[in-house]
Design a protein around this motif. Sequence first.
Motif, PDB file in Angstrom:
ATOM      1  N   THR A  65      -4.924   4.332  10.126  1.00 11.77           N
ATOM      2  CA  THR A  65      -4.920   4.688   8.707  1.00 11.77           C
ATOM      3  C   THR A  65      -4.633   3.490   7.813  1.00 11.77           C
ATOM      4  O   THR A  65      -5.004   3.484   6.637  1.00 11.77           O
ATOM      5  N   THR A  66      -4.003   2.459   8.350  1.00 10.32           N
ATOM      6  CA  THR A  66      -3.727   1.253   7.576  1.00 10.32           C
ATOM      7  C   THR A  66      -5.013   0.623   7.061  1.00 10.32           C
ATOM      8  O   THR A  66      -5.007  -0.106   6.068  1.00 10.32           O
ATOM      9  N   ALA A  67      -6.135   0.921   7.708  1.00 10.60           N
ATOM     10  CA  ALA A  67      -7.427   0.411   7.244  1.00 10.60           C
ATOM     11  C   ALA A  67      -7.739   0.846   5.818  1.00 10.60           C
ATOM     12  O   ALA A  67      -8.509   0.184   5.118  1.00 10.60           O
ATOM     13  N   LEU A  68      -7.137   1.958   5.359  1.00 18.10           N
ATOM     14  CA  LEU A  68      -7.339   2.373   3.974  1.00 18.10           C
ATOM     15  C   LEU A  68      -6.817   1.306   3.023  1.00 18.10           C
ATOM     16  O   LEU A  68      -7.453   0.980   2.018  1.00 18.10           O
ATOM     17  N   GLN A  75     -11.693  -4.518  -1.711  1.00 14.35           N
ATOM     18  CA  GLN A  75     -12.377  -4.112  -2.940  1.00 14.35           C
ATOM     19  C   GLN A  75     -11.708  -4.705  -4.165  1.00 14.35           C
ATOM     20  O   GLN A  75     -12.387  -5.051  -5.145  1.00 14.35           O
ATOM     21  N   ARG A  76     -10.400  -4.878  -4.143  1.00 11.58           N
ATOM     22  CA  ARG A  76      -9.695  -5.495  -5.267  1.00 11.58           C
ATOM     23  C   ARG A  76     -10.092  -6.954  -5.471  1.00 11.58           C
ATOM     24  O   ARG A  76      -9.933  -7.497  -6.565  1.00 11.58           O
ATOM     25  N   LEU A 111     -12.424   7.078   4.287  1.00 13.92           N
ATOM     26  CA  LEU A 111     -13.109   5.884   3.785  1.00 13.92           C
ATOM     27  C   LEU A 111     -14.510   6.192   3.271  1.00 13.92           C
ATOM     28  O   LEU A 111     -14.996   5.509   2.364  1.00 13.92           O
ATOM     29  N   VAL A 112     -15.155   7.201   3.825  1.00 16.49           N
ATOM     30  CA  VAL A 112     -16.511   7.538   3.363  1.00 16.49           C
ATOM     31  C   VAL A 112     -16.489   8.661   2.321  1.00 16.49           C
ATOM     32  O   VAL A 112     -17.529   9.241   2.016  1.00 16.49           O
ATOM     33  N   GLY A 113     -15.287   8.954   1.772  1.00 19.18           N
ATOM     34  CA  GLY A 113     -15.256   9.791   0.589  1.00 19.18           C
ATOM     35  C   GLY A 113     -14.600  11.145   0.697  1.00 19.18           C
ATOM     36  O   GLY A 113     -14.601  11.898  -0.289  1.00 19.18           O
ATOM     37  N   LEU A 125      -9.315   3.229  -4.211  1.00 17.08           N
ATOM     38  CA  LEU A 125     -10.252   3.000  -3.110  1.00 17.08           C
ATOM     39  C   LEU A 125     -11.568   3.705  -3.392  1.00 17.08           C
ATOM     40  O   LEU A 125     -11.615   4.929  -3.526  1.00 17.08           O
ATOM     41  N   ARG A 126     -12.627   2.931  -3.477  1.00 14.50           N
ATOM     42  CA  ARG A 126     -13.955   3.501  -3.716  1.00 14.50           C
ATOM     43  C   ARG A 126     -14.582   3.909  -2.382  1.00 14.50           C
ATOM     44  O   ARG A 126     -14.417   3.215  -1.377  1.00 14.50           O
ATOM     45  N   PRO A 127     -15.328   5.017  -2.352  1.00 13.87           N
ATOM     46  CA  PRO A 127     -15.898   5.477  -1.079  1.00 13.87           C
ATOM     47  C   PRO A 127     -16.983   4.543  -0.568  1.00 13.87           C
ATOM     48  O   PRO A 127     -17.756   3.966  -1.342  1.00 13.87           O
TER      49      PRO A 127
END
Length: 253
Positions: A65-68, A75-76, A111-113, A125-127
């Motif tokens: 989950t840390t990948a989030l 993305q930032r 991650l995919v929304g 976090l954008r999908p």
Amino acid sequence: MTTIYVPYHLDERLDGLVDEPADVTVIAEFPEGPDIWGRLAVLYDRVADEVSRAESPVVISGDCTTALGTVAGLQRKALDPAIVWFDAHGDVQTLETTTSGYIGGMPLRVLVGYRPELIADRLGLRPLAEERAVLVDARDLDPAEAEYLHGSGIRRYQLQDLELPDGPLLVHVDLDVVDGAELPGLLFPVPGGPSMRDVLAKVEEIIATGRVVAVDLACTWRPGSGAEARAFVQTVCKAFGKEPNNFRTQRDH
């Protein structure tokens, strides 16, 4: 290269996952209350901040989950990588389909929304488009996961057949992708997987493309175990540190 150590499995503090000190260790003060997504948002927001400041980050933690936080951080810094997700499990469960309630089985789906109000919105976090994600050697899928993947744009590969997406890449490796018989101490071992040597060779091959902007390593073993896997982590860090990166932003230089 910057190594970022996140010594947690979800919101549980762990020690002893890795042998060598990292450049940065991320620790969080969690808010009280039953909202685990809120606690994880605090932790992963700090991860994202460190990733956004790092050059060629390698994030090392105790779960997937840390990948989030890793993706939010990329993305930032104006990077939108595709994801190469090495895992024995699908990690595409939902709160509606899970029988265990284990959040660690959901990060790729988030991650995919999936349900951005849970944590993605809190991280900014954008999908990721499903077609920008590939899942490598997932062999332990619940029926709901198999059904979802059958109809989704996420591509599945065996290690030897892997085809990379275009553009910059985040390489995520859950060490349980390796055959469980080879790695004692794994939390969720799965038989029938590739050898550690073959996984390492494939990861090094991907890094050598020069398109990898970050590596995310899920050390899903019990603290004090996994001497072989800790050596894997060290080798990946060394390989990533040697390779030029063709997708660094101006901020990275």
